[in-house]
Each structure stands twice: as C-alpha cells, then as structure tokens.
Design an enzyme around this catalytic site. Structure first.
Site, PDB file in Angstrom:
ATOM      1  N   GLU A 178      23.203 -19.354  20.976  1.00  0.00           N
ATOM      2  CA  GLU A 178      24.035 -20.336  21.204  1.00  0.00           C
ATOM      3  C   GLU A 178      23.051 -21.492  21.400  1.00  0.00           C
ATOM      4  OE1 GLU A 178      25.016 -19.090  25.840  1.00  0.00           O
ATOM      5  OE2 GLU A 178      25.754 -18.146  24.447  1.00  0.00           O
ATOM      6  N   HIS A 180      24.448 -11.041  31.071  1.00  0.00           N
ATOM      7  CA  HIS A 180      25.330 -10.357  30.761  1.00  0.00           C
ATOM      8  C   HIS A 180      25.190  -8.903  30.843  1.00  0.00           C
ATOM      9  CE1 HIS A 180      26.122 -13.567  27.108  1.00  0.00           C
ATOM     10  NE2 HIS A 180      26.458 -14.089  28.417  1.00  0.00           N
ATOM     11  N   ASN A 183      29.280 -13.279  23.691  1.00  0.00           N
ATOM     12  CA  ASN A 183      29.456 -13.378  24.999  1.00  0.00           C
ATOM     13  C   ASN A 183      30.461 -12.298  25.428  1.00  0.00           C
ATOM     14  OD1 ASN A 183      28.910 -15.819  23.551  1.00  0.00           O
ATOM     15  ND2 ASN A 183      28.225 -16.538  25.537  1.00  0.00           N
TER      16      ASN A 183
END
Ligand code: FDA
Length: 496
Positions: free
Chosen positions: A352, A437, A475
């Site tokens: 990203e 994450h 994500n």
C-alpha cells in the site's frame, strides 16, 4: 464476589468481540464485555478525544514514558519523545524478535488502524482459511461484514484532483511505469467527510494527519458501527479499564478473574464473575497470551497442544523511496491510504502506498507491504519471568524483504531512484522490526473446532484474529469480521 451466573462474557472489544456481542444480544442474550483499555468517549483538555500523530501526548501510547513510533527517525534524527505514562490508545508490545502494534480501548484496533478494508481476492482465499467454505464467505459473510463496517471507495474524480492524494498518484504512476497492477483500496473512512475537510467546511481529521493515535472525525471505527448497534440493544454492558487475568471452570460455567486498572496501568481492584459462556476476543496476541498462560499454569490444562501455535505477522514490512525533485509527493497527505500495488502472484507482495503526513514536502514515497511468508512463531509460557514469550526472529523478515523488493527494486531501477535510509535508524532501509497485523495463536480447526469452540472446554470460544493462520494476503480486519460473523451465527444456532 457476584453469585449470579451471567450468560456470556466477551474478553475484548475489537472486531471479533464486537461482532460476538452484537449477534448474541440480538439473539436475546445478555452480554458483558471486558476491555483493558479506556472508553475513548471523553475529550481531553484540548477538546479532542485523540491526539494528533504529529504531537503525541499521554493519550498516544499504552503505558510508555517515551513514544515508540513505527518510523523512529526522520532526516537522520530520532523523533521519539518523552510522554507521561498512561493507558493510551496504541500499544507497541515488544517481544524478543518483533514489536507488535495494537489498539487499546473500546473498539480495539479500529481506534488506531488505517481503515483499509480489503476483502481478499477469492482465488487467494484457500491460502487464508483453507478449512472454511469459500462460497459461504463470499456470498454471505464478507458482504455482511463490508455492509456493517461501512466500507466505501474514494470518488475517482476527487482522487485525481485533490492535493491530499498527490502522494498516491505518484505511487500509482511509478507502479504503472514498471507494469505493476494497482488497485483502489476501500476504506471505512467517510469519503464525503474527507471531501468536506478539503473544502474547509468541517473539522479536519485525515487531512491534518490524525491516524495512529486515533481519528477524532471521519473514520468509522467500531464505536460508530458495530458498537453503536451493540449499545442500542440495551443488553450489553462494557467495562473499560478492566483486564481479564484468569478463566477457570466453575459451577454453571467459568469463573473469570478481572483486574480493574487505573490510568497508570496499576490494578486497583480484583473482581470475580461467573459466566456460562466466555468468548476470547482479546486479539491475536491477547487471546494467545491468555490461553497459553491458562493452559501452562493449570487453570485450563485440557486445552490442546495447538494453543499458542501458528502465529504470523501477515508478512508486514515497510520501506521508503527517495523521489526526484520532479515527483513531489505533497506537503498535504491524507492519513488514509487508498492505493495498493498488487504483485502477489508474481512476487508475493501487496504494497500500500502509505502517507507521510509530516506537513512538509519530503519527496519520499512510503510503503507498507503485505507479503507471502512461510514463517510462523509460537507463544510459550516462561515460568522464570511469568510471562508469555513469542519465538519470532527478526531475520525471518528476510523473506518479506525479498518479496517487497520484487516491486521496489524494479521501480527504483526504472525511475533511477534509491531507497530512503533515514526512517528506521542509521542507514536502515527496511522496517523489519514490527507488525501491524498479528494473526494466529489459536488456529481455527486446530486449537478450536471449525467454528471457534475451544477443544476441551464446552462454552469457551475464540472469535478474533488468533483464529487465522498467520496471513490474510491483504489487510486483515474485514476477514476477521466476516469470520466472526460466520462463527457466531453457527454458535447461536447450535449452542444456545
Ligand atoms: P483487536 O486487537 O482489535 O481487539 C482486541 C481488544 O482486546 C483490544 O481492545 C485489547 O485492548 C483487548 N484486550 C486484550 N487483552 C485483554 C484482556 N486480557 N482483558 C481485556 N481486554 C483485553 N487492519 C486492516 O484491515 N486495515 C488497516 O488499515 C489496518 N491498519 C492498522 C494500523 C495499525 C497501526 C494497527 C495497530 C493495526 C492495523 N490493522 C489494520 C490491523 C487491525 O486493526 C487488526 O487486525 C484488528 O484490530 C484485530 O482485530 P481483533 O478483533 O482480532 O482484535
């Protein structure tokens, strides 16, 4: 001590916990939610609930006396600063080989995250949750999760013209010139609100750099979505600044020990509640730490040997590139990323284009990559320190760096540019010390059955990111939410 048995207790108020509480309450079950972080419903002295990324204060970090920003340096200088110790919103939890960033408070990670709400491509779903029926997920639970979370896309005309996404347009141009596909990433930010921010008609949030320590406006955190519906049921109580420390079998269910915390993080009271059903939704790290400790110390000895295993970092790695002077990325950068570079098939990386909302022109492009990595770590109880350790090793990020390089080496060579070496300490190109994450530690169909019921203990459930075996290829919060929707539907239908 309270003699009454409550029907359901939920540990944690992030995605998994909020889904569980809402669906249980809608099915007529009274629920008690326990959250170690603060409520985040009261403005501070500056009139705002959350601190800005550029001016961290006591609200910013969980029990630290100095900030621990993901980007530790800028133009060669360390940027971390002293702050008062407080039960702030962002936890940079340090294990031997990795720092795991997590949200603390009612709303969990939704309070601090970038709001990127990505459903994995269906053809990759077998790599994410091979034990789950993909048809059910893509026909039913992903759409449900996206609708409840309020996921939406930027208006293309606005993306092309606003100063706030100059950095993303430069990122797209470089991806295109090197023949990488790009995608617009959906988010839970209210895009109409952001356009009004740009027009100057509403108080600013994304456009003044609010993100890591919370957004005061515009972002639909769980407080605006699932948790507002939870409150409307009238069946759910939430106890902020309360931390679950033990769960043991008891007559009528499980006896849960809860410590009340003050804003210095010190326990000020210990409480005992008996619950018929207990849902572990303390996040991948929180749930794993609790289960590993409870198994090892004899509170829940019959949990199986899968507890604590299969933990991964979703392959997170960060880097920056130095652009030429003719590629300025803009002094104004929206803190909500919305453009991704997809090299998953060829190189195992989805990157990203991330903002650097410093307020000055940096000529830098900054990226958070999600990469394919086989490395999985294990949580284990350390009787010497009475803490839970994680076996992750920093060197394991080498796989992720190589995957990210399949994108950025090519772009650098095409553009005649180089990596930035000033973001993570002296001459360090890769942010390989952290993850945003965390996933796994109580893997679905291993530590639990295929719906999150913990083996060995009827009435105990896992319903958060710890069910997912280390990667979501994008994500994670949409997948965590959709899986929780799937599991709670089954549990309500069969276990109540
Ligand atoms: P989550 O971590 O949300 O909630 C767990 C809650 O339990 C926390 O509130 C915690 O305080 C509480 N808790 C823990 N232990 C407890 C105990 N013993 N007793 C009581 N309470 C306890 N994802 C994404 O999809 N898009 C994105 O853009 C981003 N960006 C991003 C940025 C940053 C900075 C971070 C830190 C994270 C992201 N993420 C993200 C990740 C995303 O936020 C994360 O995957 C989810 O919040 C995980 O949801 P869970 O329900 O598993 O736990």
């Amino acid at each position: 001590a309270d003699a009454a048995v409550i029907p359901a207790l939920v540990i944690g108020t992030g995605y998994g916990g909020s889904v569980a509480a809402l669906r249980l309450a809608q099915a007529g079950v009274d629920v008690h939610m326990v959250e170690m972080g603060m409520a985040w419903d009261t403005p501070g002295a500056d009139g705002k609930i959350f601190a800005n990324t550029t001016t961290p204060d006591q609200r910013s970090f969980w029990l630290r006396t100095k900030t621990k920003q993901p980007l530790s340096n800028f133009l060669g200088f360390p940027i971390d600063k002293a702050i008062p110790r407080y039960t702030g919103v962002l936890d940079a939890e340090e294990f031997a080989g990795i720092t795991v960033y997590q949200g603390r408070g009612v709303g969990g990670g939704s309070l601090v995250n970038g709001g990127m709400a990505v459903t994995p491509k269906r053809e990759y779903f077998g790599d994410v949750l091979p034990m789950v029926n993909a048809d059910e997920m893509y026909n039913r639970y992903y759409p449900r999760a996206n609708a409840e979370l309020g996921v939406g896309l930027i208006r293309p005309e606005w993306f092309e013209t606003t100063d706030a996404y100059q950095y993303a347009r430069v990122g797209r141009k470089h991806a295109q010139r090197s023949n990488f596909p790009h995608v617009f990433v959906p988010t839970v930010y209210d895009w109409n609100y952001m356009e009004q921010e740009a027009a100057g008609t509403v108080p600013k949030s994304a456009l003044i750099g609010e993100i890591l320590y919370g957004n005061n406006y515009g972002k639909k955190s769980l407080q605006q979505t699932y948790l507002s519906k939870v409150r409307a049921t009238g069946r759910v109580t939430i106890s902020p600044l309360h931390r679950v420390v033990s769960v043991v079998p008891a007559a009528g269910g499980y006896s849960v020990t809860i410590e009340q915390l003050n804003t210095n993080g010190d326990p000020i009271a210990t409480k005992q509640i008996t619950a018929a059903k207990v849902f572990f939704a303390a996040g991948s790290v929180g749930t794993s730490k609790l289960l590993v400790k409870l198994k090892a110390t004899g509170a829940l000895p019959n949990l199986n040997g899968e507890v604590g295993k299969g933990w991964g970092d979703n392959g997170n790695v960060m880097c920056g590139r130095a652009n030429h002077m003719w590629d300025p990325t803009g002094a104004l950068q929206s803190s909500i990323p919305t453009l991704g570079i997809d090299n998953w098939v060829a190189g195992g990386a989805f990157a990203e284009v991330a903002p650097l909302p410093t307020g000055i022109e940096t000529y830098a492009s900054f990226y958070l990559s999600i990469t394919r990595t086989p490395n999985r770590a294990q949580f284990s109880w350390n009787p010497t320190t009475s803490k839970v350790d994680l076996s992750w090793q920093t060197a394991w990020k080498g796989v992720s760096i190589n995957a990210a390089k399949t994108i950025f080496d090519k772009i650098n060579s095409k553009e005649g540019t180089i990596y930035r070496t000033d973001f993570f300490g002296a001459y360090k190109i890769w942010g390989d010390h952290l993850t945003y994450h965390p996933l796994g530690g109580a893997i679905l169909n291993k530590a639990t059955d295929n719906y999150g019921r913990l083996h060995g203990y009827p009435g105990l459930y896992v319903i958060d990111g710890s069910l997912i075996p280390g990667s979501t290829v994008v994500n994670p919060f949409v997948t965590i939410t959709a899986l929780a929707e799937r599991n709670i539907e089954k549990i309500i239908a069969t276990d109540l």
